[in-house]
Design a protein around this motif. Structure first.
Motif, PDB file in Angstrom:
ATOM      1  N   MET A   1       0.848  -1.188   0.000  1.00 52.43           N
ATOM      2  CA  MET A   1       0.000   0.000   0.000  1.00 52.43           C
ATOM      3  C   MET A   1       0.887   1.243   0.000  1.00 52.43           C
ATOM      4  N   PHE A   2       0.479   2.256  -0.749  1.00 53.99           N
ATOM      5  CA  PHE A   2       1.196   3.526  -0.743  1.00 53.99           C
ATOM      6  C   PHE A   2       0.191   4.671  -0.754  1.00 53.99           C
ATOM      7  N   SER A   3       0.651   5.849  -0.375  1.00 55.22           N
ATOM      8  CA  SER A   3      -0.216   7.016  -0.274  1.00 55.22           C
ATOM      9  C   SER A   3      -0.211   7.775  -1.598  1.00 55.22           C
ATOM     10  N   LEU A   4      -1.304   7.665  -2.343  1.00 59.28           N
ATOM     11  CA  LEU A   4      -1.441   8.331  -3.642  1.00 59.28           C
ATOM     12  C   LEU A   4      -1.869   9.774  -3.435  1.00 59.28           C
ATOM     13  N   LEU A   5      -1.247  10.691  -4.167  1.00 63.47           N
ATOM     14  CA  LEU A   5      -1.537  12.114  -4.058  1.00 63.47           C
ATOM     15  C   LEU A   5      -2.457  12.581  -5.182  1.00 63.47           C
ATOM     16  N   LYS A   6      -3.423  13.404  -4.799  1.00 66.86           N
ATOM     17  CA  LYS A   6      -4.263  14.103  -5.766  1.00 66.86           C
ATOM     18  C   LYS A   6      -4.530  15.497  -5.217  1.00 66.86           C
TER      19      LYS A   6
ATOM     20  N   LEU B   1     -11.320  20.490 -11.989  1.00 65.79           N
ATOM     21  CA  LEU B   1     -10.042  19.770 -11.920  1.00 65.79           C
ATOM     22  C   LEU B   1     -10.196  18.326 -12.357  1.00 65.79           C
ATOM     23  N   ARG B   2     -11.303  17.701 -11.994  1.00 73.21           N
ATOM     24  CA  ARG B   2     -11.534  16.312 -12.374  1.00 73.21           C
ATOM     25  C   ARG B   2     -11.813  16.184 -13.869  1.00 73.21           C
ATOM     26  N   LYS B   3     -12.549  17.134 -14.413  1.00 74.40           N
ATOM     27  CA  LYS B   3     -12.905  17.072 -15.835  1.00 74.40           C
ATOM     28  C   LYS B   3     -11.656  17.178 -16.712  1.00 74.40           C
ATOM     29  N   THR B   4     -10.704  18.010 -16.298  1.00 73.53           N
ATOM     30  CA  THR B   4      -9.485  18.213 -17.072  1.00 73.53           C
ATOM     31  C   THR B   4      -8.361  17.263 -16.653  1.00 73.53           C
ATOM     32  N   LYS B   5      -8.602  16.458 -15.596  1.00 74.94           N
ATOM     33  CA  LYS B   5      -7.614  15.519 -15.039  1.00 74.94           C
ATOM     34  C   LYS B   5      -6.438  16.223 -14.363  1.00 74.94           C
ATOM     35  N   ILE B   6      -6.549  17.531 -14.136  1.00 72.43           N
ATOM     36  CA  ILE B   6      -5.489  18.255 -13.433  1.00 72.43           C
ATOM     37  C   ILE B   6      -5.332  17.729 -12.013  1.00 72.43           C
ATOM     38  N   ASN B   7      -6.419  17.215 -11.447  1.00 67.74           N
ATOM     39  CA  ASN B   7      -6.347  16.702 -10.076  1.00 67.74           C
ATOM     40  C   ASN B   7      -5.375  15.539  -9.924  1.00 67.74           C
ATOM     41  N   GLU B   8      -5.031  14.874 -11.039  1.00 67.23           N
ATOM     42  CA  GLU B   8      -4.128  13.725 -10.982  1.00 67.23           C
ATOM     43  C   GLU B   8      -2.643  14.120 -11.023  1.00 67.23           C
ATOM     44  N   LEU B   9      -2.333  15.364 -11.373  1.00 67.65           N
ATOM     45  CA  LEU B   9      -0.947  15.750 -11.614  1.00 67.65           C
ATOM     46  C   LEU B   9      -0.018  15.651 -10.402  1.00 67.65           C
TER      47      LEU B   9
ATOM     48  N   VAL C   1       3.790  -5.034 -11.482  1.00 60.66           N
ATOM     49  CA  VAL C   1       4.357  -3.813 -12.065  1.00 60.66           C
ATOM     50  C   VAL C   1       3.936  -2.598 -11.251  1.00 60.66           C
ATOM     51  N   ARG C   2       4.657  -1.493 -11.451  1.00 57.65           N
ATOM     52  CA  ARG C   2       4.250  -0.247 -10.802  1.00 57.65           C
ATOM     53  C   ARG C   2       2.945   0.246 -11.423  1.00 57.65           C
ATOM     54  N   PRO C   3       2.028   0.750 -10.616  1.00 59.63           N
ATOM     55  CA  PRO C   3       0.817   1.361 -11.171  1.00 59.63           C
ATOM     56  C   PRO C   3       1.170   2.646 -11.904  1.00 59.63           C
ATOM     57  N   GLY C   4       0.267   3.095 -12.785  1.00 62.78           N
ATOM     58  CA  GLY C   4       0.593   4.229 -13.642  1.00 62.78           C
ATOM     59  C   GLY C   4      -0.275   5.459 -13.439  1.00 62.78           C
ATOM     60  N   LEU C   5       0.313   6.617 -13.753  1.00 61.11           N
ATOM     61  CA  LEU C   5      -0.457   7.859 -13.804  1.00 61.11           C
ATOM     62  C   LEU C   5      -1.503   7.748 -14.903  1.00 61.11           C
ATOM     63  N   SER C   6      -1.114   7.110 -16.009  1.00 56.99           N
ATOM     64  CA  SER C   6      -2.057   6.786 -17.073  1.00 56.99           C
ATOM     65  C   SER C   6      -1.822   5.339 -17.476  1.00 56.99           C
TER      66      SER C   6
END
Length: 228
Positions: free
Chosen positions: A49-54, A85-93, A131-136
């Motif tokens: 488990m790791f702490s994902l940032l948004k 932010l969610r619509k443009t996916k900026i929240n994932e950056l 494998v490592r999970p991905g941003l995309s």
């Protein structure tokens, strides 16, 4: 080689996007609940488990309200600024920082909260943690309108568990089995393309993906004759 490109591209992206990310952080601090980042435990490499940032886009207690980790279109837990932010996916950056830390890659299976991860078939779970999970990734591209799919379902949670999760797991597994530097760069290209042209079905032309189940065929494939 992939790790090298992960660090290179994530570092460059943070430098280039700093003029966007800093104002977003300030706006979030001054609006909503005053939170800039949202941290959630996700399943990563080796099942760790790791702490994902948004960027914070929802109420702080959202995982314990309503549909939990399943988010719907026009979900009342989403904050006003968060919707854009969610619509443009900026929240994932902010996950660019997760990439530099080594928790994630630019490309890979989308990291899931434990509840959603457990909805995958056992065989898929075993492959995903290799494998490592991905941003995309393939799952992120194909299910970029997942909130709309769930919004239209009579029972969103059951629809996710019984229809979306099995197919999402199948295409994530497809990527793991076809993981090459070529496909790594293709996923990055297709991700950028669908951000610019959200209605595009280009992924189906670029990748030889498993066919979707009947319940998802129309929503995911649309009119393939109009695909890019």
């Amino acid at each position: 080689m992939q790790r090298f490109f992960d660090v290179l591209f994530a570092s460059l992206a943070l430098l280039v996007l700093a003029p966007l990310l800093v104002p977003v952080a300030i706006i979030l601090r001054l609006t909503g609940e005053g939170e800039v980042f949202y941290r959630q435990e996700r399943v990563g490499l080796g099942g760790r488990m790791f702490s994902l940032l948004k960027f914070a886009t929802m109420l702080k207690n959202s995982p314990n309200i309503g549909t939990g980790t399943v988010t719907l279109k026009d979900d009342p837990r989403i904050l006003p600024v968060g919707r854009a932010l969610r619509k443009t996916k900026i929240n994932e950056l902010p996950q660019l920082l997760n990439i530099l830390k080594g928790d994630m890659s630019l490309v890979g299976p989308r990291p899931q909260a434990r509840r959603c991860f457990d909805a995958f078939p056992a065989a898929v779970q075993e492959r995903i943690v290799e494998v490592r999970p991905g941003l995309s990734g393939i799952g992120s591209i194909i299910f970029r309108d997942e909130e709309n799919l769930l919004h239209e379902a009579r029972d969103p949670v059951a629809f996710y568990d019984e229809v979306i999760a099995p197919y999402k797991g199948a295409i994530e597994q497809w990527y793991i089995e076809h993981q090459t530097i070529r496909n790594y760069f293709l996923v990055i290209f297709v991700t950028a393309w669908v951000v610019l042209v959200p209605s595009s079905r280009i992924a189906w032309r670029v990748f030889d993906l498993p066919p979707p189940p009947p319940e998802l065929r129309s929503a995911l494939l649309g009119e393939m004759g109009s695909a890019d």
